[in-house]
Design a protein around this motif. Structure first.
Motif: not given
Length: 154
Positions: A125-136, A139-147
């Motif tokens: 009953d649990e997962f973690v979402e990680v959203f990452e962005l990469a500028a032109p 490389g990808f950088k963590n924008y947010s993390e949500s359990p």
């Protein structure tokens, strides 16, 4: 067809931490249109805080589909700010406990940006979402993390 995503069907709540600050999040995944698609409805509420003095409410809707021609899953995400992210499945772990999507196109942002959404199942009953962005060109950088926790399971 939906085996990798069946876990997510239902209503979830949690918290988010990241560049825009801390938030309370609510999300719902449900099958729609005779089970041909998964509809995702998300809402994040950011209270006023140092990182985000005015606070904000972020909403996005998404549709996960299966593209038979490309033999892969597509995730289209429509954001209240006007961004539309179209992701392709990047990978599903062999054990099925993590899934990631990488954008192939983002509308209404400068060319060259990329986004990545990753989901890690932590328990029944649990997962973690990680959203990452990469500028032109970057490389990808963590924008947010949500359990997230399934509603009614806490």
């Amino acid at each position: 067809m939906w085996t990798p995503f069946n876990f997510f069907i239902g209503t979830w709540k949690g918290s988010g931490q990241g560049q825009p600050g801390n938030s309370r999040v609510e999300r719902k995944y449900e099958f729609v249109l005779n089970g041909k698609f998964i509809f995702v409805q998300n809402k994040s509420v950011y209270e006023p805080q140092e990182k985000n003095p005015n606070g904000e409410i972020h909403e996005d809707w998404g549709i996960i589909s299966y593209d038979r021609a490309r033999e892969t899953y597509i995730f289209r995400q429509f954001h209240i700010e006007g961004f539309v992210n179209q992701y392709l499945l990047d990978k599903i772990a062999e054990d099925g406990q993590s899934i990631s999507f990488v954008s192939e196109e983002i509308e209404n942002i400068s060319p060259g940006w990329q986004a990545k959404e990753s989901y890690r199942i932590m328990g029944p009953d649990e997962f973690v979402e990680v959203f990452e962005l990469a500028a032109p060109g970057k490389g990808f950088k963590n924008y947010s993390e949500s359990p997230f926790y399934r509603m009614g399971s806490e």
